[in-house]
Write a protein that holds these residues in place. Structure first.
Motif, short mmCIF file in Angstrom:
data_model
loop_
_atom_site.label_atom_id
_atom_site.label_comp_id
_atom_site.label_asym_id
_atom_site.label_seq_id
_atom_site.Cartn_x
_atom_site.Cartn_y
_atom_site.Cartn_z
N ILE A 314 1.02 -1.05 -0.02
CA ILE A 314 0.12 0.06 0.03
C ILE A 314 1.05 1.17 0.04
N LEU A 315 0.84 1.91 -0.90
CA LEU A 315 1.71 3.19 -1.16
C LEU A 315 0.98 4.45 -0.29
N SER A 316 -0.07 4.59 -0.11
CA SER A 316 -0.74 5.56 0.65
C SER A 316 -2.06 5.24 0.96
N VAL A 317 -2.52 5.94 2.27
CA VAL A 317 -3.98 5.80 2.53
C VAL A 317 -4.62 7.01 2.98
N ARG A 318 -5.82 7.39 2.61
CA ARG A 318 -6.26 8.76 2.81
C ARG A 318 -7.75 8.65 3.09
N ILE A 319 -8.22 9.16 4.07
CA ILE A 319 -9.60 9.29 4.29
C ILE A 319 -10.15 10.56 4.06
N PRO A 321 -13.23 13.37 3.28
CA PRO A 321 -14.55 13.90 4.24
C PRO A 321 -15.68 13.32 4.19
N SER A 322 -15.93 12.42 3.14
CA SER A 322 -17.05 11.77 3.05
C SER A 322 -16.99 10.31 3.81
N LYS A 323 -15.89 10.22 4.46
CA LYS A 323 -15.51 8.98 5.16
C LYS A 323 -14.94 7.75 4.39
N VAL A 324 -14.80 8.11 3.06
CA VAL A 324 -14.48 7.15 2.02
C VAL A 324 -12.87 6.97 2.28
N ILE A 325 -12.47 5.65 2.31
CA ILE A 325 -10.95 5.60 2.37
C ILE A 325 -10.49 5.42 1.01
N GLU A 326 -9.36 6.01 0.81
CA GLU A 326 -8.76 5.95 -0.57
C GLU A 326 -7.38 5.42 -0.36
N LEU A 327 -7.30 4.24 -1.19
CA LEU A 327 -6.00 3.46 -1.04
C LEU A 327 -5.27 3.79 -2.46
N LYS A 335 -0.09 3.40 -10.77
CA LYS A 335 -0.85 3.25 -9.46
C LYS A 335 -2.37 3.31 -9.97
N ARG A 336 -3.10 2.58 -9.34
CA ARG A 336 -4.64 2.66 -9.51
C ARG A 336 -5.25 2.96 -8.22
N LYS A 337 -6.22 3.85 -7.89
CA LYS A 337 -6.94 4.09 -6.92
C LYS A 337 -8.16 3.32 -6.71
N LEU A 338 -8.25 2.78 -5.70
CA LEU A 338 -9.53 2.09 -5.31
C LEU A 338 -10.20 2.78 -4.15
N GLU A 339 -11.56 3.02 -4.18
CA GLU A 339 -12.19 3.62 -3.22
C GLU A 339 -13.28 2.44 -2.54
N ASN A 340 -12.89 2.47 -1.21
CA ASN A 340 -13.93 1.37 -0.71
C ASN A 340 -15.15 2.20 0.04
#
Length: 340
Positions: A314-319, A321-327, A335-340
């Motif tokens: 995991i290169l980076s993790v960011r929360i 404002p909408s409480k969605v976690i971005e990896l 790099k590909r961004k996945l939103e959970n």
């Protein structure tokens, strides 16, 4: 040469699967019983020895079929495999029956259900008709004729539960899935596992409740219910098997699975307890019928554990404002961004 090999593999798999199904229909007949005893006697003289016939006829073919399917799906060219699978899946998954308690049924699902119901009905009819021809009052149990008939029905319900158990684990195989050869993916086959599991618990409950009922009215229940018999059926193991199956089934109900998924997940690991005590209760002769599914499931589970060992970086993790976690995950030097 390659096309010929794939054609031969396909023909061999079709013949193996068809023969395995036919064996289940022949198994409850009188002719099969007579021939089977002769076959077992002959097998005793060679390397297979005790119960080798059960392994050779009922266990080995379906395991061999899964291995052939694994070779077939991995060696077949990807483009040809995908196009054929899509064509087969489109043809087999067309809705045939829309309004049913089980939801929408495709043609292959309706055919498979008819085949299974026919097998269950045929097995029950053959076994019960043979049992009723040989009925005599059971003096040790002090049972009348009607009580003995009721006990035979309960016993044969256990046999129907065994058939459902023999097929129970095949739909949830992934790497060794036989259903993939028909173009049926794991997500679609999970509900077959649910149907088989519910049927198994239903017949097992009839089996256990019917047996306990006959024991109760014959005042024999206190003698056998808590005993671990050294010969024949171990009834205490059967009771543990039934209770374990009911716990697993109740934890998989939608009201539990959706709100308490961890309960559903951990309770399903009791399948190990279920299979072990089923072996004690039914004996190794019956366990050979269930062994292919259990063996392939264990092997498939092992493959998935090995495949999941490489750790994802995991290169980076960011929360957000909408409480969605971005990896941020690396993949193919990008790099590909996945939103959970």
């Amino acid at each position: 040469m390659g096309k010929t090999m794939f054609l031969l593999l396909r023909i061999l798999m079709i013949i193996t699967f068809s023969a395995w199904i036919v064996l289940w229909f022949l198994k409850p007949t009188n002719g099969w019983t007579r021939k089977w005893k002769e076959f077992e006697d002959n097998m005793q003289r060679i390397i297979f020895k005790y119960n080798g016939a059960d392994f050779l006829v009922f266990t080995f073919p379906i395991i061999g079929l899964a291995m052939l399917g694994l070779v077939y799906t991995n060696l077949q060219p990807k483009r040809a495999s995908r196009s054929r699978v899509r064509r087969y899946a489109a043809a087999l998954s067309n809705p045939l029956i829309i309004r049913t308690p089980l939801g929408i049924l495709s043609g292959i699902e309706a055919l498979a259900m008819c085949l299974l119901l026919t097998l269950l009905g045929w097995t029950f009819y053959c076994r019960i008709s043979n049992d009723y021809k040989k009925l005599i009052p059971a003096k040790p149990l002090k049972l009348t004729i009607w009580q003995l008939k009721f006990l035979k029905i309960a016993t044969r319900c256990g046999l129907l539960a065994e058939i459902c158990l023999a097929l129970l684990l095949f739909p949830i195989l992934r790497g060794l899935s036989i259903l993939r050869l028909l173009g049926i993916q794991f997500e679609a086959s999970v509900r077959y596992h649910i149907w088989l599991g519910t049927s198994m618990v239903f017949f097992a409950t009839l089996h256990g409740a019917g047996t306990l009922f006959v024991w109760g009215i014959s005042h024999y229940i206190q003698n056998e219910m808590r005993m671990w018999q050294k010969q024949g059926r171990i009834y205490l193991a059967g009771e543990i098997t039934l209770i374990t199956g009911l716990i697993i089934w109740m934890s998989s109900l939608p009201v539990v699975r959706r709100k308490r998924f961890y309960v559903f997940y951990y309770m399903h690991h009791l399948y190990i307890v279920f299979l072990v005590f089923f072996l004690f209760h039914a004996g190794d002769r019956h366990f050979y019928m269930v062994f292919p599914g259990a063996f392939l499931f264990g092997l498939d589970k092992l493959f998935r554990i090995i495949q999941s060992r490489p750790l994802t970086q995991i290169l980076s993790v960011r929360i957000l404002p909408s409480k969605v976690i971005e990896l941020d995950l690396p993949k193919d030097s990008s790099k590909r961004k996945l939103e959970n």
